[in-house]
Motif scaffolding. Sequence first.
Motif, PDB file in Angstrom:
ATOM      1  N   GLY B 119       0.827  -1.201   0.000  1.00  9.67           N
ATOM      2  CA  GLY B 119       0.000   0.000   0.000  1.00  9.67           C
ATOM      3  C   GLY B 119       0.865   1.255   0.000  1.00  9.67           C
ATOM      4  N   ILE B 120       1.854   1.278   0.874  1.00  9.00           N
ATOM      5  CA  ILE B 120       2.729   2.451   0.983  1.00  9.00           C
ATOM      6  C   ILE B 120       3.541   2.627  -0.304  1.00  9.00           C
ATOM      7  CG2 ILE B 120       4.741   3.395   2.217  1.00  9.00           C
ATOM      8  CD1 ILE B 120       3.557   2.074   4.782  1.00  9.00           C
ATOM      9  N   GLU B 123       1.469   4.057  -3.017  1.00  9.47           N
ATOM     10  CA  GLU B 123       1.226   5.489  -2.784  1.00  9.47           C
ATOM     11  C   GLU B 123       2.462   6.341  -3.056  1.00  9.47           C
ATOM     12  OE1 GLU B 123      -1.931   4.702   0.815  1.00  9.47           O
ATOM     13  OE2 GLU B 123      -0.411   6.251   1.139  1.00  9.47           O
ATOM     14  N   GLU B 124       3.607   5.871  -2.568  1.00  8.87           N
ATOM     15  CA  GLU B 124       4.815   6.702  -2.638  1.00  8.87           C
ATOM     16  C   GLU B 124       5.586   6.542  -3.961  1.00  8.87           C
ATOM     17  OE1 GLU B 124       5.430   9.013  -0.546  1.00  8.87           O
ATOM     18  OE2 GLU B 124       3.906   8.416   0.916  1.00  8.87           O
ATOM     19  N   ARG B 165      11.403   9.062  -3.483  1.00 12.13           N
ATOM     20  CA  ARG B 165      10.179   8.284  -3.222  1.00 12.13           C
ATOM     21  C   ARG B 165      10.468   7.085  -2.314  1.00 12.13           C
ATOM     22  NH1 ARG B 165       5.962   8.875  -7.210  1.00 12.13           N
ATOM     23  NH2 ARG B 165       6.371  10.665  -8.538  1.00 12.13           N
ATOM     24  N   SER B 169       9.230   6.085   1.409  1.00 14.71           N
ATOM     25  CA  SER B 169       8.633   4.765   1.629  1.00 14.71           C
ATOM     26  C   SER B 169       9.280   4.081   2.837  1.00 14.71           C
ATOM     27  CB  SER B 169       8.812   3.931   0.358  1.00 14.71           C
ATOM     28  OG  SER B 169       8.042   2.771   0.420  1.00 14.71           O
TER      29      SER B 169
END
Lengths: 398, 182
Positions: B119-120, B123-124, B165, B169
């Motif tokens: 998930g992270i 997103e990142e 990024r 993360s």
Amino acid sequence: MKAKKGQVSVMMGNAVTATVAALCRPEVIACYPITPQSEVAETISSIVADGKLDADIVEVEGENSAMNVCRGASLAGARTFTATSSYGLVYMYDTILETAGFRAPVVMANVNRETPGIHAVSSGQQDLISTRDSGWIQIIVENNQEIADQLIMCYRLAEDYDIQLPVMMNYDGYYLSYLNEEVEIPVQEDVDAFLAPLKKQPKRPVIVPGAATGAGTHGMEMGYVEARYKHWSAMDRAKKKVDEIDKEFGDYFGRSYGGQIEEYKMDDAEIAIVASGSAAGTAKDVIDDKRAAGIKVGLVKLRLFRPFPEERLIQALKGKKAISVIDRSICFGWKYGPMCTELKALASSIGNVPILSYIDGLANLDITIPHIGRVVDETAAAAEGKAYQDITWIPLEE
Amino acid sequence: MKEIRFHGRGGQGAVMAAKMLASALLVEGKHVASFPMYGFERRGAPVVAFTRFDDKPIRVKTQIYNPDCIIVIDPGLLTLPTLFTGLKPNSTFILNTAKKEYKQPDKALTTGVLINATGIAVEEIGRDIPNTCLLGAFAAATGWLTLDSVLKSLPEYLSGDILQRNLKSAERGYKEVEVIKW
């Protein structure tokens, strides 16, 4: 120690090979990528492409051509480098023989891997064994730092005026080729300084376009015999040279490896294990554990496989009560593993003691701590006069 | 010596994570070794990778059979029959999952670490490459190295926007981890 402290970082075995090969300033490089060696070809190509090394990269369509290119360039006086593995080594087999016959001092890194079957993309020393009588000097290393250091020493050895032979540096596929370890990469000026004595030697014969010069093992009858005898004599001289270069390397860089063989806790050892490559590192831990449990065991790490370190092995193993040899390959047609078979040829000088042969680590299988522990225990039992099995395929008995 | 085993699939960055962890531990002055084991390189195939660290040089060159920590990057690999074999007592289990609770899967595992790394990462980074997030979670859960060492090691492997990024993360992995004591 004279060398400056080099940069220490976590590096993959293949990256170490390419990086240090570049520091040796080869002038002609020809590689064909093959798993698990591919990074060597890729990395050294990018070093040249980035302008960090002035060398000609010859793009070839296969390993056979790679070796032909290296031999030709070497005969013209260039320093050359190539790397291969497994089928790549086999695919250059005829040119390997030619290169040795021409006494061309090519240096090659070979990532040890099984040969038969496409599914054998896996570690094993069968490729090395398949070329043992090719006339190349063959050296096996244990870890990534030794890859770095030995590769530099390989150039000193290959191009030495008294030797002039191709050298193959071997390291285990996966267990070293893909291993990331902290490695100190020597600085350029120190590598240059260590290789500088080669420049003071008489110039080796080279082929000059237009000049009437001969090379190779193409003599008829006695001409051939003489060339072979000189080649064979150079192989014999290489043994001492390996020890001398290793000592000099140690004096300069502060790291040395014992030359032809490394002896680990052998002085007071009653029994000995003989191993090579990455398994030798694991064996050192096992030997410490077994010594803590009261077994006086030592390790002989076989570094030089061709020429076979006859005198050093006899000296190290004479008087031991039992010896075991761990082979990561098979000798078809003999009962024992290839290295064990060769060691047995020295038995009359070593003494009439049990010599046990173990086959392990084929096809990526691991030579584990319990496996080597078992070898030590069985060797200790054989030394006490108990019955033993003279050949054991460890994976089949798990 | 501590031994860590990664379980992932080709393309998820298990091999890279194992190597990045080695670099981060080198920052802390440890001796390190890391390597993967797989057959052919291909996306989606199960991959195992190993990282060791110690205060003294590491000579052992075997695969890891008795880990202190296992990191499961792809929960689809939880059905592997040998996943929990050979664990040292009181070892740590790090799982990439959106779950907030988890039943103790093996009695040798006394610490469970849950992190929604996928998930992270999505997103990142914008892709399911959860490895750097898991390294942040690893640092938080084990205390074997600092987040700072993880962050310092990443520029060896990444640069520019993708580095930024991944740094984010890893930081989020460090902060958003759920640690369960079993």
